[in-house]
Design a protein around this motif. Structure first.
Motif, PDB file in Angstrom:
ATOM      1  N   GLY A 339       0.779  -1.229   0.000  1.00 42.65           N
ATOM      2  CA  GLY A 339       0.000   0.000   0.000  1.00 42.65           C
ATOM      3  C   GLY A 339       0.806   1.273   0.000  1.00 42.65           C
ATOM      4  O   GLY A 339       0.232   2.361  -0.041  1.00 42.65           O
ATOM      5  N   PHE A 340       2.134   1.166   0.049  1.00 38.68           N
ATOM      6  CA  PHE A 340       2.988   2.350   0.116  1.00 38.68           C
ATOM      7  C   PHE A 340       4.215   2.179  -0.780  1.00 38.68           C
ATOM      8  O   PHE A 340       4.692   1.061  -0.988  1.00 38.68           O
ATOM      9  N   ALA A 341       4.761   3.306  -1.245  1.00 41.20           N
ATOM     10  CA  ALA A 341       6.123   3.304  -1.772  1.00 41.20           C
ATOM     11  C   ALA A 341       7.074   3.309  -0.583  1.00 41.20           C
ATOM     12  O   ALA A 341       6.817   3.958   0.429  1.00 41.20           O
ATOM     13  N   VAL A 342       8.187   2.580  -0.701  1.00 45.28           N
ATOM     14  CA  VAL A 342       9.139   2.431   0.404  1.00 45.28           C
ATOM     15  C   VAL A 342      10.532   2.804  -0.090  1.00 45.28           C
ATOM     16  O   VAL A 342      11.008   2.251  -1.090  1.00 45.28           O
ATOM     17  N   THR A 343      11.189   3.737   0.593  1.00 46.01           N
ATOM     18  CA  THR A 343      12.547   4.117   0.214  1.00 46.01           C
ATOM     19  C   THR A 343      13.517   2.999   0.565  1.00 46.01           C
ATOM     20  O   THR A 343      13.574   2.544   1.710  1.00 46.01           O
ATOM     21  N   LEU A 344      14.268   2.547  -0.436  1.00 51.39           N
ATOM     22  CA  LEU A 344      15.291   1.532  -0.239  1.00 51.39           C
ATOM     23  C   LEU A 344      16.663   2.161  -0.063  1.00 51.39           C
ATOM     24  O   LEU A 344      17.456   1.729   0.766  1.00 51.39           O
ATOM     25  N   ASP A 345      16.944   3.189  -0.859  1.00 55.20           N
ATOM     26  CA  ASP A 345      18.271   3.809  -0.852  1.00 55.20           C
ATOM     27  C   ASP A 345      18.117   5.295  -1.163  1.00 55.20           C
ATOM     28  O   ASP A 345      17.900   5.666  -2.318  1.00 55.20           O
ATOM     29  N   PRO A 346      18.228   6.167  -0.152  1.00 55.71           N
ATOM     30  CA  PRO A 346      18.079   7.601  -0.409  1.00 55.71           C
ATOM     31  C   PRO A 346      19.067   8.142  -1.432  1.00 55.71           C
ATOM     32  O   PRO A 346      18.754   9.100  -2.149  1.00 55.71           O
ATOM     33  N   VAL A 347      20.264   7.541  -1.525  1.00 54.17           N
ATOM     34  CA  VAL A 347      21.251   8.013  -2.495  1.00 54.17           C
ATOM     35  C   VAL A 347      20.725   7.841  -3.911  1.00 54.17           C
ATOM     36  O   VAL A 347      20.834   8.744  -4.754  1.00 54.17           O
ATOM     37  N   ARG A 348      20.133   6.702  -4.191  1.00 56.29           N
ATOM     38  CA  ARG A 348      19.602   6.450  -5.535  1.00 56.29           C
ATOM     39  C   ARG A 348      18.380   7.301  -5.836  1.00 56.29           C
ATOM     40  O   ARG A 348      18.109   7.628  -6.991  1.00 56.29           O
ATOM     41  N   THR A 349      17.611   7.659  -4.809  1.00 47.15           N
ATOM     42  CA  THR A 349      16.448   8.517  -5.053  1.00 47.15           C
ATOM     43  C   THR A 349      16.857   9.961  -5.316  1.00 47.15           C
ATOM     44  O   THR A 349      16.089  10.725  -5.886  1.00 47.15           O
ATOM     45  N   MET A 350      18.074  10.323  -4.854  1.00 49.69           N
ATOM     46  CA  MET A 350      18.592  11.698  -4.973  1.00 49.69           C
ATOM     47  C   MET A 350      17.694  12.707  -4.270  1.00 49.69           C
ATOM     48  O   MET A 350      17.506  13.833  -4.722  1.00 49.69           O
ATOM     49  N   ARG A 351      17.141  12.288  -3.133  1.00 51.34           N
ATOM     50  CA  ARG A 351      16.368  13.213  -2.310  1.00 51.34           C
ATOM     51  C   ARG A 351      16.542  12.810  -0.846  1.00 51.34           C
ATOM     52  O   ARG A 351      16.876  11.661  -0.538  1.00 51.34           O
ATOM     53  N   ALA A 352      16.308  13.735   0.058  1.00 51.52           N
ATOM     54  CA  ALA A 352      16.511  13.481   1.479  1.00 51.52           C
ATOM     55  C   ALA A 352      15.523  12.444   1.994  1.00 51.52           C
ATOM     56  O   ALA A 352      14.403  12.320   1.494  1.00 51.52           O
ATOM     57  N   GLY A 353      15.954  11.699   2.991  1.00 47.97           N
ATOM     58  CA  GLY A 353      15.103  10.703   3.607  1.00 47.97           C
ATOM     59  C   GLY A 353      15.929   9.616   4.250  1.00 47.97           C
ATOM     60  O   GLY A 353      17.146   9.723   4.368  1.00 47.97           O
ATOM     61  N   ASN A 354      15.268   8.550   4.680  1.00 50.95           N
ATOM     62  CA  ASN A 354      15.927   7.395   5.279  1.00 50.95           C
ATOM     63  C   ASN A 354      15.440   6.123   4.611  1.00 50.95           C
ATOM     64  O   ASN A 354      14.282   6.045   4.160  1.00 50.95           O
ATOM     65  N   ALA A 355      16.297   5.123   4.556  1.00 50.78           N
ATOM     66  CA  ALA A 355      15.837   3.808   4.145  1.00 50.78           C
ATOM     67  C   ALA A 355      14.723   3.388   5.088  1.00 50.78           C
ATOM     68  O   ALA A 355      14.868   3.445   6.312  1.00 50.78           O
ATOM     69  N   GLY A 356      13.595   3.010   4.509  1.00 51.60           N
ATOM     70  CA  GLY A 356      12.455   2.604   5.322  1.00 51.60           C
ATOM     71  C   GLY A 356      11.366   3.642   5.452  1.00 51.60           C
ATOM     72  O   GLY A 356      10.293   3.336   5.983  1.00 51.60           O
ATOM     73  N   ASP A 357      11.599   4.882   4.989  1.00 48.77           N
ATOM     74  CA  ASP A 357      10.465   5.810   5.014  1.00 48.77           C
ATOM     75  C   ASP A 357       9.487   5.402   3.915  1.00 48.77           C
ATOM     76  O   ASP A 357       9.879   4.848   2.896  1.00 48.77           O
ATOM     77  N   TYR A 358       8.219   5.637   4.151  1.00 46.31           N
ATOM     78  CA  TYR A 358       7.203   5.179   3.198  1.00 46.31           C
ATOM     79  C   TYR A 358       6.189   6.283   2.946  1.00 46.31           C
ATOM     80  O   TYR A 358       5.986   7.169   3.779  1.00 46.31           O
ATOM     81  N   SER A 359       5.552   6.223   1.765  1.00 50.42           N
ATOM     82  CA  SER A 359       4.785   7.386   1.308  1.00 50.42           C
ATOM     83  C   SER A 359       3.794   7.005   0.229  1.00 50.42           C
ATOM     84  O   SER A 359       3.870   5.930  -0.355  1.00 50.42           O
ATOM     85  N   TRP A 360       2.903   7.918  -0.043  1.00 49.09           N
ATOM     86  CA  TRP A 360       2.097   7.884  -1.263  1.00 49.09           C
ATOM     87  C   TRP A 360       1.395   9.215  -1.433  1.00 49.09           C
ATOM     88  O   TRP A 360       1.341  10.042  -0.518  1.00 49.09           O
ATOM     89  N   GLY A 361       0.862   9.449  -2.627  1.00 53.95           N
ATOM     90  CA  GLY A 361       0.198  10.704  -2.930  1.00 53.95           C
ATOM     91  C   GLY A 361      -1.129  10.480  -3.630  1.00 53.95           C
ATOM     92  O   GLY A 361      -1.506   9.351  -3.948  1.00 53.95           O
TER      93      GLY A 361
END
Length: 414
Positions: A339-361
């Motif tokens: 049910g959510f997008a989950v950050t695996l690697d903030p470096v690859r996303t090129m945006r601030a955050g932590n591995a394990g943060d989750y989101s949707w819009g």
């Protein structure tokens, strides 16, 4: 000895820096006529440290946006539907590995597209059946009327699926169409969560909207969240706008389709809500499935929901079948849970955050994310279809820049 925080810092968040976000938001997006309004809410370590509304809820009527205005949250409905399904898993009524056809037997003979168009489709048997987990992580093979360029999305539009049908009619019509791809082969944003709503209806024995109300919204005290806006709350409901080549235009008035009970009850995008209501849901997630003494789901199930479920630990970028993936989230370094997008690697996303943060819009520009490492939840509300994706990245940049202290050991996703 503990040093008290500065009045300009609350729960490790610089309030001055969050004001920079509000200034940036106004200058770049509101004053330029892109966004009609914006409400930002930041919650950290058990406290709402920032809540600010600006712009006009009703631009034509010059009605200022307030904290209690009601928004179309569209796809931010999906985490609610996913939570409902996982509650039924905990009730022992289904599992993630069950074939979808175990609850929808009319889907037992779904094929995978090999050629043709509506009325003349050809297909072949899938290599494996569609499973419940495929519905939650968007690997089902289903498509969406909002997709473009696939083999099936045009048929969804021609048949009015998710628009002109009821939920049972929607599921029945899909039984006559092939799948866009093999289950589990691609990440393809789709109507799968709408199907999940009907699965919940079949499993629970009550209408999907009643289950959501009785088992989630009422226990959580989400009193302004529903599948339509009742008459006594229409004064807090706002119009929705759209960004076009000719600029911003009115898309749906406050007295539009959400002002009455829906013909199609959409688990994928049918809810309206307020920022305060949605924060209660985010707090439930942050607390491992419990809020104010009410537990809806166990901490281990909540943990399972927020881990990456894409096959082989892949990210969206490597599995996506369409550009919709990129429009909903930064696809590189981002996986998908239940049910959510989950950050695996903030470096690859090129945006601030932590591995394990989750989101949707949501389609009208709404967005949320939860960062368990930082004990942080952020909600952004506006009402603009086709709003710029850059807003979400900007918001993350400014919020993380406002943190004055942060844990040094991120949560492992292994």
């Amino acid at each position: 000895m503990t040093t008290p925080e500065s009045p300009a810092v609350r729960q490790g968040v610089s309030l001055d820096r969050l004001e920079r976000w509000e200034t940036h938001l106004k200058t770049r997006y509101l004053d330029t006529g892109i966004l009609p309004n914006a409400l930002t809410l930041v919650y950290r370590r058990g406290e709402t440290v920032h809540r600010h509304a600006q712009g006009f809820a009703d631009v034509e009527g010059s009605v200022p946006l307030r904290d209690d205005h009601i928004f179309r949250i569209y796809s931010m409905t999906k985490p609610v539907t996913s939570l409902a399904f996982m509650m039924l898993v905990e009730d022992g009524l289904t599992t993630l590995s069950d074939p979808v056809s175990s609850v929808l037997p009319e889907w037992a003979n779904l094929g995978v597209w090999t050629g043709g168009t509506l009325g003349r489709f050809t297909g072949e048997a899938p290599r494996r059946p569609m499973r419940m987990v495929d519905l939650l992580r968007h690997t089902s093979g289903l498509s969406y009327h909002i997709q473009q360029g696939g083999h099936l999305d045009g048929a969804y539009r021609d048949l009015g699926l998710g628009v002109k049908t009821t939920l049972p009619e929607f599921v029945a019509a899909l039984a006559d169409l092939p799948l866009e791809h093999e289950p589990g082969e691609h990440w393809h944003y789709s109507a799968a969560t709408d199907v999940l709503g009907y699965v919940i209806e079949r499993l629970s024995g009550q209408p999907f909207e009643d289950f959501v109300r009785d088992r989630i919204l009422t226990p959580l005290g989400m009193t302004d969240t529903a599948f339509h806006v009742p008459a006594d709350k229409l004064d807090r409901f706002m119009p929705c706008y759209a960004l076009t080549g000719q600029g911003r235009v009115l898309f749906d008035p406050a007295a539009g389709r959400f002002a009455r009970p829906p013909h199609f009850v959409s688990g994928g995008g049918g809810l309206v809500s307020t920022a305060a209501d949605y924060l209660r849901l985010c707090r439930l997630f942050l607390r491992g499935g419990e809020l104010d003494g009410t537990r809806l789901i166990s901490p281990k199930t909540m943990e399972l929901m927020t881990r990456n479920h894409l096959p082989g630990g892949a990210d969206i970028a490597s599995m996506a079948l369409s550009p919709i993936a990129v429009s909903e989230t930064s696809a590189a370094g981002v996986g998908f849970g239940l049910g959510f997008a989950v950050t695996l690697d903030p470096v690859r996303t090129m945006r601030a955050g932590n591995a394990g943060d989750y989101s949707w819009g949501g389609a009208a520009g709404t967005y949320f994310w939860i960062d368990p490492v930082e004990d942080l939840a952020v909600i952004f509300m506006t009402q603009l279809l086709l709003s710029p994706d850059r807003v979400r990245d900007d918001l993350r940049t400014f919020v993380y820049a406002a943190l004055t202290d942060t844990p040094t050991q991120p949560r492992s996703l292994a």
